[in-house]
Structures are given as structure tokens and as C-alpha cells.
Write an enzyme that holds these catalytic residues in place. Structure first.
Site, PDB file in Angstrom:
ATOM      1  N   HIS A  75      -7.667  -5.203  -1.030  1.00  0.00           N
ATOM      2  CA  HIS A  75      -6.633  -4.095  -0.351  1.00  0.00           C
ATOM      3  C   HIS A  75      -6.280  -5.276   0.150  1.00  0.00           C
ATOM      4  CE1 HIS A  75      -4.099  -1.127  -0.059  1.00  0.00           C
ATOM      5  NE2 HIS A  75      -4.280  -1.243   0.962  1.00  0.00           N
ATOM      6  N   ASP A 130      -9.927  -3.829  -5.192  1.00  0.00           N
ATOM      7  CA  ASP A 130      -9.828  -3.470  -4.122  1.00  0.00           C
ATOM      8  C   ASP A 130      -9.885  -1.802  -3.774  1.00  0.00           C
ATOM      9  OD1 ASP A 130      -7.545  -1.571  -2.239  1.00  0.00           O
ATOM     10  OD2 ASP A 130      -5.834  -2.687  -2.873  1.00  0.00           O
ATOM     11  N   SER A 164       0.729  -1.375  -0.302  1.00  0.00           N
ATOM     12  CA  SER A 164      -0.109  -0.144   0.367  1.00  0.00           C
ATOM     13  C   SER A 164       0.784   1.350  -0.536  1.00  0.00           C
ATOM     14  CB  SER A 164      -0.674  -0.211   1.488  1.00  0.00           C
ATOM     15  OG  SER A 164      -2.089   1.225   1.081  1.00  0.00           O
TER      16      SER A 164
END
Length: 687
Positions: A660, A625, A540
Site C-alpha cells: 500500500h 497491497d 487510497s
């Protein structure tokens, strides 16, 4: 989509270039891969699938290693296991797992741990027929007769809310779609509060619902118009108040409602003021307020419930330059204070009647400690979790009066794990400006610092998140093969206090990247590894870190794993329609301002890709995501493949049914880790 031969047998996909012009501040950028955001177009899915096929083909020779890694990691897990039960009212609640089942089963016992078990919710049954499953809420009503739970079956983090009668096992007729994480029961056991998501995946509405009524009849309690704010709702441990919490990255506002009067109107504690954050805890006739108002590292205030505004706040714990106040927990007779000093978490206990204090002591040089399940207010027992790089997650019950601690459970590590065979240390690297940056490191004892060992370094450095020095049983597959593992506690986190965070954001963001490079160089200089053996991993915002450092120093790393990387910084944050973009401006800056635009563009990994050699790369993405859109890693991969001048490995692996967090369920998650480790071992020559 074209293909280019990189070996006699495997063809990497080459994404078509469709130039798209982006202009602002008199600056033109051309994005050849902008088209990848249109997922409904067949050529987009075709490209992602082609990349997946290529990745599978390139990694085919490691399949037996992946299987071996999966098997050994699974063998360390006690598949049939039980969490430590916690008491709430007359019940003991816990979860358990069973061999062969991917998800936990939630249970309780009435009155005693010797009582018969009642299964409340079996996630495995709910997950049947779904490639992805995640439980959001699991919230028991005050009278313990009802359960509210929510599920996500796509990875989009948009949940469907259900209500279950625990006596009959029957669901209530209503279901509520598009909900977020926030939830609270009124003390009447009939009124509930929940949050709804907007198109940008932001919780923005607070709704009031009466059981057995249609969701279409629900009352809108509050709607947050400012797109930089999240809305959440919860309940104090005392069960006295429901809290509506509104927060941007830098500003807070909290409203409260008597939980015994759930049909009432919320009252604000202190209206928002830009840059002022505060969080609220309730005790008796007071609210405790943790705030950064004229206190960079936060301070603790106390205020009457009847008149809670800032004018009535009284100082309890002052601001300190060297100690970050992270939060407090109020119990009937004690206040538990969570702080961070010299990069390490601390827990301080204050007896409210006498004011006497003491600290809970921890043994390791680098570790992580946090609060466990403590739903009861009137208790002298604090449950906390402790772990270190060599100590499996341990659950303790701590007597706040006698200071005695009882180890309730240490997570089993099967196969004869012996922590005395491993060592963990805390090192310090010197950044380019002279700042000392902590590194947590773990390795198998007897290791020689001769520069010949493979090392895996990770970091994050964003949002003020302090990277925990925590145990991982899967990591043993690295350590047992002679790999050293390290964590760089770089600026942008809060390890060394709030200033540590401030010095790694906005127009100081590059400190995050240069700190990580300094940690890498320190580990090489001290003989822990070499450029030829150093691999790095981040996810991320940590994926942004990976992209930034390989643009700055591609020569420094043998291999890079970037999970769901946030790499198209400028374009994403300029786009008001994308999830979370507006609120992210308080973390990275607003590129509508030319000063921020120029600075962000100067480090944005996607914008900075050049025609040069890059390390071996494994990049991952999730098609669903909701935080980092799949097209960011996809575009980055396409641009790298087009421009890079080396013959190193470049792989993109997109989970076509997840978000995610990657795959759901413990078995699929282990397979993803086994794949990542196999990639690294292949680059290290350890296959």
C-alpha cells in the site's frame, strides 16, 4: 489481451472482457474485468506488466527530467543525519542515516550523549537481498537488555517477529510469523504479548509468549470473533499496565493487566457498546478516559484503576461544540491535552496539582503539531513536533513548568532553502450547501493570481483523518517551477470537529466529493489557477476521491494522480473474504442494505465510469497491497481505457514488489515521486 494504437509508436494494452455477473437487491451488474483478481493466472500478471511497459514507453521522453528531479530532491536531503536522541532510563536512543544507505540505523548510548555508540539494529543489513523491506516493531525490554523487532519483506503488512539479546548480539531461537503491529513487554522482561493476523489481514488474536520457548507453545489470551474489530496491545507510559485494545470504526473496548504480573488475567474497563469509543491513559491510581459517550467531540473522564467501569467515571473536561478533544498524555505532574479548534491543532498543558493551564503557541496560519518521543513518565519535558507548509519538521523540547521551549532540531534542507521566499495561507471555499471548507495553500512569493499558474490540489476526506499542513522538501521542486500547492480539508476528515467527519460518511459521503469540487472551483475563481492548469492527487480513500470527482466533473481537471485508489466500493465491501471489508462497513455503509447499496453504487468510481472525456490520468497500484487490492486500480484502468472518448493520457503503474505504501527505502521512494512530478510537468507543459 488486445492492443489499440493511440500513436504511431506506442500501443496501450486492452484487457480482455470476461463478463462476470453480480446480483443483489434485484440489481444486476456486469463486471468485465473481475478476472483480474486471480493473480495466479498468467494473463493477470501479463496484463499488469503490459501496462507497466506501456507506462514506461509513454513516459520515456521524461526520463531525463525524472533523473533531474530525483537528483535535485536528493540534493536537499542531508543523507548522513541523526535523529534527536530521547532518553529512556539510563540510555539515549536515536537513529541515524548514512549517505548511500536507504534505511536508518538504530543506536543508543549509555548514561551520556558523550558515551560510545552501540548499534542496535541496522536496517540496511536486514534489507539486503530484498526488493522491499519495512521494519514493524522496534521495542526495547524494560531492563534495556533485549530488543523485539519485526520485519515485512513483501509489503503485505504481515510481519515476522524476532528477539535480539543486545549484550551478545545473538538472536533468540524462536521467530513468530504472521504478526501485526501490536506488542508489549511484561515487566519481568521475559513475557511478551503480540498479535496475530487472520486471512483478511485483521489483527484478531492476542498471544502470550515466554522467551526461549517455541511459538507453538504460546498461550492464546484473547480472540476477537467480530470481524469488524481490530485487536491491538500496548503499554502505558507509566509502565504499570498493559492495555488490550479492541476497536471497530465506531466502538471501543479496553482491557488492562498489571505489567508486573504478566501471567495474570486481563480485566475489562468498560464493555463495548455500539457507537461508544474510548481511549485510556494511566496516572497513579486513576485511568483517564477520552470518550464520545454523549459527547460528539469527546470529553475527558477520570476513574479509579480498582473500579474503572463507566459508573465510576468522573468528568474532567466537558464536551464542547467547537473543540474536538483528540487525546491526552499523562506525565507525573502534568496532563497534556491535544485538541483541534477552527481546523487547527492545539496543545494545552494542565498542572495536575494546581489545575493551572496554558496553551503552547504556534506562529503559522496553517500548521501541524503532534507529540514526539516521550517514553518517560516522570519528567517535566514534553517533546513535540511542529511543521508548516513553509517550516521543515522541527523537534522541540518544552518545559511544562517554565513554558520554555528549546528547538532540538529542524530537519535540514540543503541547497539554501529560504522560507522567507514562500508564503502559506488559509482560504475558505463555499460548498454547495453553504458550508465553509478550509484550504491550506503554499506558493512562492511574488506569484500573480492571474489564473495562469499550474496548481496541485490534494485531499483525503475519510476515516476522520485530518490532513496535516506539513512541510515537504520534495514539494520545493514544484514551488520553484511556479506551481501552487493546496490541501482541501474536506468533510470526512475531522479538521472542523467530529461532525465534520460524520457529514462526510455513510449517506453523506458525497459531501466529500462536492466539497473538493467546490475547493477546486474556488481556487479557479480566485485566480490561483485554471481548468487547464489544475491537477489533483489523492491516495487510497483519497484515490476514491479522485475517481469520484472525475466522474462528476471531468472537465475541471487537467491531470489526476490516483495512488492505490479504492475505487470498486460496492463489490469490495460486499465481499466478506477480502481484507478489511467487513470493518469498512462502519465507514462507508453496508451494501447488503439496499439503501446503502444504491447510494454507494451512485458514487462508486468503478461503477460510474461512462463513455465520456476524462482528464489525463496516472494510476498506481501495489501487487502486494493488503488494504486496496491491486485489481481495483487495474480494473478501473481497464474500464476507463475501454469507455473513455478522449485521447488523453491514461497510465497504470504497478509496483510488482510492494504494498500500500509504495516502494520502501528513501531512494526508491524519491524515484516514485520524481516519476509522478515528471508526469505532472508533462501535462502542464513544463518539461
Amino acid at each position: 489481451m488486445n492492443q489499440r494504437v493511440v500513436s504511431s509508436t506506442v500501443l496501450p494494452p486492452i484487457a480482455d472482457k470476461q463478463p462476470h455477473r453480480l446480483s443483489i437487491h434485484g440489481d444486476d451488474r456486469t463486471d468485465d474485468y473481475f478476472w483480474l483478481r486471480y493473480r495466479d493466472e498468467p494473463n493477470v500478471i501479463a496484463y499488469l506488466e503490459a501496462e507497466n511497459d506501456y507506462t514506461k514507453a509513454v513516459m520515456a521522453h521524461t526520463e531525463s527530467l525524472q533523473t533531474a528531479l530525483y537528483d535535485e530532491m536528493l540534493a536537499r536531503i542531508q543523507e548522513t543525519d541523526l535523529s534527536v536522541p530521547y532518553r529512556k532510563g539510563d540510555y539515549y536512543y536515536y537513529s541515524r542515516t548514512e549517505t548511500g544507505k536507504a534505511y536508518p540505523i538504530y543506536c543508543r548510548k549509555a548514561g551520556s550523549l558523550d558515551a560510545p555508540e552501540t548499534v542496535l539494529l541496522d536496517q540496511n543489513a536486514l534489507a539486503e537481498g530484498h526488493d522491499f523491506f519495512e521494519l514493524g516493531l522496534f521495542d526495547i525490554s524494560p531492563n534495556h537488555q533485549l530488543l523485539a523487532y519485526s520485519v515485512d519483506t513483501t509489503g503485505s503488512e504481515r510481519y515476522t517477529l524476532f528477539f535480539l539479546d543486545l549484550a551478545t548480539g545473538q538472536l533468540y531461537p524462536e521467530t513468530i510469523l504472521e504478526t501485526g503491529y501490536g506488542f508489549a513487554w511484561g515487566n519481568d522482561n521475559q513475557t511478551i504479548f503480540y498479535t496475530l493476523m487472520d486471512e483478511a489481514n485483521r489483527p484478531f488474536k492476542l498471544m502470550r509468549h515466554r522467551l526461549s520457548s517455541a511459538a507453538s507453545d504460546d498461550e492464546l489470551v484473547y480472540s476477537e470473533a467480530d470481524e469488524s474489530y481490530f485487536l491491538s496491545v500496548g503499554k502505558t507510559r507509566s509502565d504499570a499496565y498493559i492495555l488490550l485494545e479492541l476497536g471497530s470504526k465506531i466502538t471501543s473496548e479496553v482491557h488492562y493487566l498489571d505489567a508486573n504480573q504478566p501471567e495474570g488475567k486481563f480485566q475489562v474497563i468498560q464493555p463495548r457498546s455500539s457507537g461508544i469509543e474510548y481511549q485510556v491513559e494511566h496516572h497513579s491510581d486513576s485511568f483517564y478516559i477520552v470518550t464520545n459517550d454523549e459527547a460528539l467531540n469527546f470529553k475527558l473522564m477520570q476513574t479509579p484503576v480498582t473500579t474503572p467501569a463507566k459508573d465510576n467515571w468522573q468528568l474532567v473536561i466537558p464536551h464542547r461544540d467547537q473543540v474536538l478533544l483528540e487525546g491526552v498524555s499523562a506525565f507525573a505532574k502534568h496532563l497534556v491535552i491535544y485538541e483541534r479548534e477552527s481546523g487547527l491543532p492545539t496543545i494545552r498543558v494542565r498542572q495536575l496539582a494546581s489545575g493551572e493551564e496554558h496553551f503552547i503557541q504556534f506562529p503559522d496560519p496553517t500548521y501541524s503539531a503532534d507529540e514526539g518521543s516521550n517514553p518517560e513518565f516522570d519528567t517535566e519535558i514534553l517533546r513535540f513536533n511542529y511543521t508548516s507548509l513553509v517550516t521543515p519538521r522541527s523537534v522541540f523540547d518544552y518545559n511544562l513548568e517554565t513554558q520554555e521551549r528549546e528547538l532540538k532540531k529542524e530537519t535540514p534542507v540543503l541547497g539554501g532553502y529560504d522560507r522567507t521566499q514562500y508564503a502559506s495561507d488559509r482560504l475558505m471555499a463555499t460548498a454547495t450547501d453553504g458550508t465553509q471548507v478550509p484550504i491550506s495553500i503554499v506558493y512562492k512569493k511574488g506569484l500573480e493570481q492571474n489564473g495562469a499558474k499550474p496548481l496541485l490540489l490534494t485531499g483525503y476526506g475519510s476515516y476522520g483523518f485530518s490532513y496535516p499542513a506539513a512541510f515537504s522538501s520534495t514539494r520545493l521542486s514544484l514551488l520553484e517551477r511556479g506551481v501552487v500547492v493546496a490541501i482541501a480539508h474536506i468533510r470526512g476528515g475531522s479538521e472542523m470537529g467530529r461532525q465534520w467527519y460524520e457529514d462526510g460518511k455513510f449517506l453523506k459521503k458525497k459531501n466529500t466529493f462536492t466539497d473538493f469540487i467546490a475547493c477546486s472551483e474556488h481556487l479557479i475563481a480566485q485566480g490561483w489557477t485554471s481548468k487547464e492548469q489544475l491537477a489533483v492527487v489523492g491516495g487510497s480513500a483519497g484515490g476514491l476521491l479522485m475517481g469520484a470527482v472525475i466522474n462528476l466533473r471531468p472537465d475541471l481537471f487537467k491531470a489526476v494522480v490516483a495512488h492505490v485508489p479504492f475505487v470498486d466500493v460496492v463489490t469490495t465491501i460486499l465481499d466478506d473474504h477480502l481484507p478489511l471489508s467487513v470493518m469498512e462497513r462502519e465507514e462507508w455503509g453496508d451494501p447488503n442494505d439496499k439503501t446503502f447499496y444504491d447510494y454507494m453504487k451512485s458514487y462508486s468510481p468503478y461503477d460510474r465510469v461512462e463513455a465520456k472525456d476524462y482528464p489525463n490520468l496516472l494510476i498506481t497500484a501495489g501487487l502486494n497491497d493488503a488494504r486496496v487490492a491491486y485489481w481495483e486500480p487495474a480494473k478501473w484502468t481497464a474500464k476507463l481505457r475501454s469507455l473513455k472518448t478522449d485521447h488523453n493520457c491514461l497510465l497504470l503503474k504497478t509496483n510488482m514488489g510492494a504494498g500500500h505504501g509504495g516502494a520502501s527505502g528513501r531512494y526508491e521512494s524519491l524515484k516514485e515521486i520524481a516519476f509522478e512530478y515528471a508526469f505532472l510537468f508533462d501535462q502542464w507543459g513544463l518539461v
